[in-house]
Design a protein around this motif. Structure first.
Motif: not given
Length: 179
Positions: A7-11, A53-56
């Motif tokens: 949640d709270d992360f939008s590509v 993106l890599v960390i996620l």
């Protein structure tokens, strides 16, 4: 796509932010009449945050609390990442871009986009445009560059562009209004 699980992360938001930073960095490059830096600035703008993106993708379970802490406590995301992982998205991205053989000026702009004063080169470069454009996009409702809380004003003094900040801000504000 697995990114949607946090949640709270939008590509889509990341993609939009990156395009906006690239576009605004290019406008600064044009304003400074430094077309020789256009490609580096644009590519750096597109890639500056891809380390998120890599960390996620690597630490899915740990990233949601990082995003929450950043938002709830109003701490820049990269600082919370560094606190948790001893590395931030800029460092992760720069490392990968370096391994992939991208030009040094792109790797450096990505690496130092939050902390340009740490960069040894004290000339106007792609980083100069990326740092300002990123701050501008992060605070698009600001009325003046003085309200860009994450802007490293001392860096611009060091590279002799401090007097340009107001002009860059006004130019970006006006050009973004027209689009």
């Amino acid at each position: 796509n697995s990114y949607k699980q946090v949640d709270d992360f939008s590509v889509k938001k990341l993609e939009y932010h990156s395009r906006e930073v690239a576009k605004n960095a290019l406008k600064i490059i044009e304003y400074e009449d430094r077309e020789d830096l256009a490609d580096s600035a644009y590519v750096s703008g597109l890639l500056h945050d891809f380390g998120q993106l890599v960390i996620l993708n690597s630490f899915k379970d740990d990233y949601a609390p990082i995003l929450d802490k950043s938002k709830d406590e109003n701490i820049p995301l990269w600082k919370v990442e560094r606190e948790k992982f001893d590395v931030d998205h800029a460092e992760v991205a720069a490392y990968l871009l370096g391994i992939w053989g991208l030009p040094d000026d792109i790797v450096e702009a990505v690496l130092y986009h939050h902390e340009p004063s740490k960069f040894i080169n004290k000339d106007f470069c792609a980083l100069s445009a990326i740092h300002f454009a990123n701050s501008f996009v992060n605070h698009k409702d600001a009325d003046s560059y003085e309200y860009l809380s994450d802007l490293d004003v001392d860096y611009y003094r060091t590279i002799g562009r401090y007097t340009h900040l107001s002009d860059w801000f006004d130019m970006l504000k006006n050009k973004n209004k027209d689009e």
